[in-house]
Write a protein that holds these residues in place. Structure first.
Motif, mmCIF file in Angstrom:
data_model
loop_
_atom_site.group_PDB
_atom_site.id
_atom_site.type_symbol
_atom_site.label_atom_id
_atom_site.label_comp_id
_atom_site.label_asym_id
_atom_site.label_seq_id
_atom_site.Cartn_x
_atom_site.Cartn_y
_atom_site.Cartn_z
ATOM 1 N N PHE A 34 2.433 -3.822 12.111
ATOM 2 C CA PHE A 34 2.696 -5.089 11.418
ATOM 3 C C PHE A 34 4.071 -5.207 10.776
ATOM 4 O O PHE A 34 4.384 -6.241 10.199
ATOM 5 N N VAL A 35 4.900 -4.195 10.841
ATOM 6 C CA VAL A 35 6.266 -4.279 10.313
ATOM 7 C C VAL A 35 7.229 -4.042 11.473
ATOM 8 O O VAL A 35 6.984 -3.197 12.342
ATOM 9 N N ASP A 36 8.318 -4.779 11.477
ATOM 10 C CA ASP A 36 9.221 -4.764 12.631
ATOM 11 C C ASP A 36 9.903 -3.424 12.841
ATOM 12 O O ASP A 36 10.259 -3.079 13.973
ATOM 13 N N ASP A 37 10.102 -2.658 11.785
ATOM 14 C CA ASP A 37 10.818 -1.387 11.907
ATOM 15 C C ASP A 37 9.883 -0.189 11.861
ATOM 16 O O ASP A 37 10.301 0.916 11.508
ATOM 17 N N ALA A 38 8.608 -0.395 12.201
ATOM 18 C CA ALA A 38 7.639 0.711 12.147
ATOM 19 C C ALA A 38 8.148 1.911 12.941
ATOM 20 O O ALA A 38 8.630 1.780 14.060
ATOM 21 N N GLY A 39 8.044 3.079 12.342
ATOM 22 C CA GLY A 39 8.524 4.307 12.960
ATOM 23 C C GLY A 39 9.908 4.703 12.515
ATOM 24 O O GLY A 39 10.293 5.868 12.624
ATOM 25 N N SER A 40 10.679 3.748 12.009
ATOM 26 C CA SER A 40 12.013 4.069 11.500
ATOM 27 C C SER A 40 11.900 4.784 10.158
ATOM 28 O O SER A 40 10.948 4.581 9.409
ATOM 29 N N GLY A 41 12.868 5.599 9.864
ATOM 30 C CA GLY A 41 12.927 6.247 8.564
ATOM 31 C C GLY A 41 12.134 7.528 8.456
ATOM 32 O O GLY A 41 12.130 8.160 7.402
ATOM 33 N N LEU A 42 11.436 7.941 9.525
ATOM 34 C CA LEU A 42 10.651 9.172 9.464
ATOM 35 C C LEU A 42 11.486 10.393 9.798
ATOM 36 O O LEU A 42 11.040 11.530 9.571
ATOM 37 N N GLY A 43 12.677 10.186 10.351
ATOM 38 C CA GLY A 43 13.503 11.318 10.734
ATOM 39 C C GLY A 43 12.804 12.166 11.778
ATOM 40 O O GLY A 43 12.285 11.656 12.772
ATOM 41 N N ALA A 96 9.098 5.511 3.222
ATOM 42 C CA ALA A 96 9.556 5.222 1.863
ATOM 43 C C ALA A 96 9.588 6.445 0.957
ATOM 44 O O ALA A 96 10.259 6.419 -0.081
ATOM 45 N N ASP A 97 8.865 7.504 1.310
ATOM 46 C CA ASP A 97 8.701 8.643 0.406
ATOM 47 C C ASP A 97 8.802 9.935 1.219
ATOM 48 O O ASP A 97 7.881 10.294 1.956
ATOM 49 N N ARG A 98 9.900 10.640 1.046
ATOM 50 C CA ARG A 98 10.136 11.841 1.851
ATOM 51 C C ARG A 98 9.254 13.008 1.437
ATOM 52 O O ARG A 98 9.243 14.044 2.108
ATOM 53 N N ARG A 99 8.474 12.873 0.380
ATOM 54 C CA ARG A 99 7.526 13.932 0.028
ATOM 55 C C ARG A 99 6.404 14.027 1.059
ATOM 56 O O ARG A 99 5.753 15.072 1.170
ATOM 57 N N VAL A 100 6.152 12.943 1.792
ATOM 58 C CA VAL A 100 5.072 12.917 2.789
ATOM 59 C C VAL A 100 5.621 13.463 4.095
ATOM 60 O O VAL A 100 6.486 12.850 4.728
ATOM 61 N N ARG A 101 5.105 14.605 4.521
ATOM 62 C CA ARG A 101 5.696 15.345 5.636
ATOM 63 C C ARG A 101 5.099 15.022 6.987
ATOM 64 O O ARG A 101 5.705 15.338 8.026
ATOM 65 N N ALA A 102 3.911 14.420 7.042
ATOM 66 C CA ALA A 102 3.247 14.192 8.329
ATOM 67 C C ALA A 102 2.253 13.053 8.170
ATOM 68 O O ALA A 102 1.702 12.838 7.085
ATOM 69 N N GLY A 103 2.013 12.294 9.262
ATOM 70 C CA GLY A 103 1.115 11.150 9.154
ATOM 71 C C GLY A 103 0.328 10.861 10.416
ATOM 72 O O GLY A 103 0.750 11.210 11.531
ATOM 73 N N VAL A 104 -0.836 10.202 10.227
ATOM 74 C CA VAL A 104 -1.736 9.843 11.319
ATOM 75 C C VAL A 104 -2.163 8.394 11.174
ATOM 76 O O VAL A 104 -2.562 7.959 10.075
ATOM 77 N N ASP A 105 -2.098 7.658 12.277
ATOM 78 C CA ASP A 105 -2.585 6.282 12.343
ATOM 79 C C ASP A 105 -3.827 6.253 13.229
ATOM 80 O O ASP A 105 -3.762 6.595 14.409
ATOM 81 N N LEU A 106 -4.962 5.851 12.655
ATOM 82 C CA LEU A 106 -6.219 5.738 13.391
ATOM 83 C C LEU A 106 -6.474 4.274 13.748
ATOM 84 O O LEU A 106 -6.950 3.494 12.936
ATOM 85 N N ARG A 121 0.824 -1.215 0.000
ATOM 86 C CA ARG A 121 0.000 0.000 0.000
ATOM 87 C C ARG A 121 0.852 1.258 0.000
ATOM 88 O O ARG A 121 0.466 2.279 -0.578
ATOM 89 N N ALA A 122 1.990 1.216 0.683
ATOM 90 C CA ALA A 122 2.873 2.380 0.667
ATOM 91 C C ALA A 122 3.322 2.683 -0.761
ATOM 92 O O ALA A 122 3.382 3.850 -1.174
ATOM 93 N N ALA A 123 3.615 1.649 -1.537
ATOM 94 C CA ALA A 123 3.958 1.857 -2.944
ATOM 95 C C ALA A 123 2.771 2.416 -3.719
ATOM 96 O O ALA A 123 2.930 3.259 -4.616
ATOM 97 N N ASP A 124 1.559 1.962 -3.375
ATOM 98 C CA ASP A 124 0.353 2.501 -4.010
ATOM 99 C C ASP A 124 0.249 4.005 -3.780
ATOM 100 O O ASP A 124 -0.032 4.779 -4.715
ATOM 101 N N LEU A 125 0.437 4.429 -2.532
ATOM 102 C CA LEU A 125 0.263 5.851 -2.220
ATOM 103 C C LEU A 125 1.342 6.704 -2.892
ATOM 104 O O LEU A 125 1.059 7.825 -3.329
ATOM 105 N N ALA A 126 2.546 6.187 -2.981
ATOM 106 C CA ALA A 126 3.590 6.932 -3.688
ATOM 107 C C ALA A 126 3.216 7.124 -5.158
ATOM 108 O O ALA A 126 3.431 8.198 -5.735
ATOM 109 N N PHE A 127 2.640 6.092 -5.760
ATOM 110 C CA PHE A 127 2.198 6.191 -7.149
ATOM 111 C C PHE A 127 1.068 7.214 -7.285
ATOM 112 O O PHE A 127 1.036 8.006 -8.249
ATOM 113 N N VAL A 128 0.149 7.229 -6.336
ATOM 114 C CA VAL A 128 -0.945 8.209 -6.367
ATOM 115 C C VAL A 128 -0.385 9.625 -6.305
ATOM 116 O O VAL A 128 -0.853 10.525 -7.022
ATOM 117 N N ILE A 129 0.615 9.857 -5.475
ATOM 118 C CA ILE A 129 1.232 11.183 -5.419
ATOM 119 C C ILE A 129 1.809 11.553 -6.776
ATOM 120 O O ILE A 129 1.615 12.669 -7.271
#
Length: 400
Positions: A281-290, A266-276, A219-227
């Protein structure tokens, strides 16, 4: 895949499950318009009127357009023989004038029927009643002048994008372009071009954390394609011209929330995010956001610190920018979607494990999500995010 409370909420609230009707990139057709309002009799009950979504709180009228996008460079993870990765995207945006265009339909009757049948709920609420749900968006309305932040929305596993329609339209009314995405073969009842209702292949094949992690990464790849598509003026014309590509956020419900974090990583164009209310489900969740900001909002009974089965604590420790961990007392897994609001208006029983009213659920979700994006995509101070408030006693802040 879900806790017991999640399964109970799903069984109780799927009666209100929704799907946005097919709107191609071509001009609007009759199927895009809202059906005439009517009352339908449910055997053994009083007449049920088609419900109405909450009215958006912003100053802009809301326009709507939907796009059928196909990434020809990717193989669909569920059906490798498919011709690329297909997505349906409903774009809600600030419109120039109130009354332009035609009322936007909420879903088709066939989509409602299929979703109700899939859960053994056919006849509890007529499909026509769900299909007649009134929205506040208009198909074909001209976009407002100016450039606006873009927010991407991803729904829960097996759920169509329409479960986040109220949130999308409210953000659009406040001056955001919002793209709600359906991921092929991951929805119980979404109609693609040509009347194709793709089966939820993922619902049958996913059975475990590793496979759910694969869903998140796909899905992350899907959203990057949508952008890519939405910001390409050759592809989307007027929509691309009103999007500010320097201000992009992502949010989602359930596994869609995990997708928001994975998309940021995966995509540094996305500046902010919300999880509802979604585990990661991924072991490194939260990594890579700087240092980019991220907010987690969940039901208190499943996502408070120390709750069994949630992976939020590990993700929290890997977030190094502005961050918030909020839980809502009385909320259930679907409290952050349209379901409770519509369930209340259809007279459906309240889930005893999620007693928070539909109206209260909606206001809390709306207020915190738009405050987050106003702060981080617009730079507008938001005292609501500084700590607990007496006006919202259900919301608890954790690990400041």
């Amino acid at each position: 895949m879900t806790t017991r409370s999640h399964r109970v909420a799903l069984a109780a609230l799927l009666t209100c499950a929704l799907a946005v009707p097919l709107l191609g990139a071509a001009p609007a057709t009759a199927s895009q318009q809202a059906p005439a309002q009517a009352k339908y009799s449910v055997p053994g009950t009083r007449s049920t009127s088609a419900p109405e979504l909450p009215r958006p709180a912003g100053q802009h009228p809301v326009g709507r357009r939907a796009l059928h996008l196909v990434d020809r460079h990717r193989t669909d993870p569920w059906v490798p023989t498919a011709r690329g990765r297909e997505l349906l995207v409903t774009v809600s945006y600030p419109a120039r004038r109130a009354g332009d265009g035609t009322p936007a339909a909420y879903m088709t009757t066939d989509e409602a029927r299929l979703l109700l049948e899939a859960r053994g709920l056919a006849g509890v609420v007529p499909a026509e009643t769900l299909a007649g749900t009134r929205t506040h968006a208009r198909v074909g309305a001209a976009p407002a002048r100016g450039r606006f932040p873009l927010v991407l929305l991803s729904p829960g596993f097996g759920m169509p994008r329409a479960t986040l329609t109220s949130l999308a339209d409210d953000l659009a009314s406040r001056g955001y372009v919002v793209a709600a995405v359906d991921h092929a073969y991951e929805s119980l009842a979404t109609e693609f071009p040509g009347g194709r209702v793709m089966p939820c292949v993922a619902c049958e094949e996913v059975d475990g954390r590793d496979e759910l992690g694969a869903v998140v990464r796909g899905r992350a790849a899907d959203l990057a394609f949508v952008i890519d598509e939405l910001t390409d003026r050759r592809r989307t014309g007027a929509l691309a011209r009103v999007i500010d590509p320097r201000r992009i956020g992502a949010a989602g419900h359930s596994i869609g929330g995990a997708t928001a974090a994975a998309t940021m990583a995966a995509d540094r164009r996305v500046r902010a995010g919300v999880d509802l209310d979604g585990d990661f489900f991924v072991d490194d969740a939260g990594s890579g956001l700087g240092r980019r900001p991220f907010m987690m909002v969940g039901a208190a009974n499943t996502h408070s610190p120390g709750s069994d089965g949630t992976d939020w604590a590990g993700a929290w420790d890997r977030l190094h920018g502005w961050k918030r961990w909020l839980t809502v007392e009385g909320a259930g897994h679907f409290s952050f979607t349209d379901f409770p609001w519509l369930g209340d208006r259809l007279g459906l029983p309240t889930d005893p494990e999620a007693p928070l009213s539909g109206e209260r659920s909606w206001h809390i979700t709306r207020d915190y999500v738009h405050a987050f994006f106003d702060l981080h995509l617009r730079g507008i101070p938001q005292p609501l995010l500084d700590g607990p408030t007496a006006s919202r006693p259900e919301v608890e802040f954790h690990r400041p």
